[in-house]
Motif scaffolding. Structure first.
Motif: not given
Length: 477
Positions: A204-207, A268-270, A318-319
């Motif tokens: 996950x990096x968003x913008x 965590x997703x990052x 969660x993952x």
């Protein structure tokens, strides 16, 4: 018919003018509150504003906003909520940084033996400045002045305690929105603003493009949610049996609790190791700071146990598997960073007082770059904000921004000890905890060198600083 004495009429007239002036200033400050919030909200959108042209655009917007604010107050005959005289020492310190950057781009290089000519296919370039990248140094000067003006404007606007509370909630909403986008983008094509990613696939990096910078942004939101969550529980610990139910408290607790969990999931997703560590440290600090304002151990238990239990449950459900795998694979990364830091220290030793020029790290580092630090990458950042400042500005000038933040941290911490109302303690705790979060992550990355992160950090810090000059007993504007 009785008539009021002339003296009373004059007093009434003055009171009416004063009230009108205050309401006028209130309207101005309220309008600029939304300007500040919009700046923080929009800065992450175009790749976290981590591009030179975007730095310039943000600087122009902040400069115009600050200029128009001061002119509006002057036109109405209104004073600043926090006068220039009360900000003289921070202003002097930032002035010294500006002078240091200015000296780096003046043509004094020949005096110190730095005059050099670069022969290129298209011709020769003469460099006679301390900075090896004068254009980037001019840009850094503009950026630092813009940040100083942003804090100045924020302190004026956040003199009102209600706006401080709204600012914290507004900033949390902004972070939540970008976290939601980041999770959606990750699981629906793994893109950045609809474009294919060119780095950090599966994270996950968003913008933001960079996962570590995005994790710092999310960590600051986690701190706010933790502080607000703890503040609500702390209020309950003071409740008397005859007071009745606190209206809206249960809904607020649910919102802040879910915000903590969701933001931790996004971190965590990052797969950012340091981002997770910084978030946990900052959120825990903010949580227990607010708990300390409750009724001792009971409040701490009421706050700490549910929060830690929720965080543990979250980590299980969660993952976070990929991040935990990365936590076990730190040896190679640590070795590479250690070698990088050693070579940055060599850079600093070559020019300990003048530095290589603000914003010039990418241009200057090749002068010392050698194996075992990988040659497969372009090292555009020092991956340590403290070393970056010292290498670019020199030890003295590079220490000033660090000392300024440290001074603000200490001043807020001292005021926190004597504060009682959540309208003061929440922004103070948030500012202190976010500073710790940023300081920890800056040891191993450059997240605070990204404009989007810097602006939200400064907005939270200004919430705490405003309580020093304008605690809740002050008036409305």
């Amino acid at each position: 018919m009785t008539s009021l004495p002339m003296e009373n009429l004059n007093q009434t007239s003055r009171r009416t003018r004063h009230t009108g002036a205050r309401s006028g200033q209130y309207a101005i400050n309220r309008a600029y509150f939304f300007v500040l919030l919009a700046l923080v909200a929009l800065a992450p959108l175009p790749l976290a504003s981590n591009r030179p042209v975007l730095w310039g655009v943000i600087a122009v917007i902040i400069g115009l906003a600050c200029l128009s604010y001061v002119l509006l107050l002057a036109w109405r005959g209104e004073p600043l909520r926090v006068g220039i005289a009360r900000l003289k020492w921070p202003a002097l310190a930032m002035g010294l940084v500006a002078v240091a950057l200015l000296l780096q781009v003046l043509p004094f290089g020949a005096w110190f033996g730095w005059y050099r000519t670069l022969d290129l296919p298209a011709g020769s370039i003469v460099l006679d400045t301390a900075s090896v990248a004068p254009g980037m140094t001019w840009l850094m000067l503009t950026r630092q002045l813009a940040y100083a003006l942003f804090v100045f404007l924020a302190i004026q606007v956040l003199a009102n305690s209600r706006r401080r509370r709204l600012m914290l909630d507004g900033l949390l909403a902004i972070v939540m929105a970008y976290a939601l986008y980041g999770m959606i983008a990750l699981h629906s094509g793994d893109t950045v603003l609809g474009m294919d990613k060119w780095a950090y696939h599966g994270m996950a990096t968003g913008t933001f493009v960079n996962r570590n910078s995005f994790s710092t942004f999310l960590a600051m939101g986690t701190v706010i949610a933790s502080v607000q969550f703890a503040g609500r529980i702390s209020e309950r610990s003071h409740q008397h049996a005859d007071d009745g139910r606190i209206v809206g408290n249960a809904g607020a607790l649910l919102f802040y609790g879910l915000s903590i969990l969701f933001l931790l999931m996004a971190i965590l997703a990052t797969q950012s190791r340091m981002g997770l560590v910084a978030a946990i440290i900052g959120a825990t600090l903010g949580l227990f700071m607010m708990a300390s304002k409750g009724k001792g151990l009971r409040s701490a238990i009421l706050v700490g146990v549910p929060a830690l239990a929720l965080a543990g449950l979250y980590a299980i459900l969660t993952s976070g598997e990929l991040l935990f795998d990365r936590l076990l694979q730190t040896e190679g990364a640590a070795s590479d960073r250690t070698g990088l830091y050693a070579q940055v220290l060599d850079m600093i030793a070559l020019r300990p007082w003048t530095g290589w020029g603000g914003g010039s790290f990418e241009a200057a580092f090749p002068l010392v770059h050698q194996l075992p630090v990988s040659a497969d990458y372009v090292w555009s950042r020092a991956h340590n904000t403290y070393l970056a400042l010292w290498s670019e500005l020199g030890i003295i000038a590079g220490s000033i921004p660090i000392l300024l933040v440290a001074a603000g941290f200490v001043a807020i911490a001292i005021r926190f000890r004597g504060s009682r109302s959540r309208l003061d303690t929440a922004p103070q705790a948030a500012a202190i905890a976010v500073t710790v979060t940023s300081a920890v992550h800056s040891l191993a990355d450059f997240s605070m060198e990204v404009a989007a992160n810097t602006l939200i950090f400064l907005a939270i810090l200004a919430c705490g600083l405003a309580t020093i000059w304008q605690p809740i007993r002050q008036g409305k504007p």
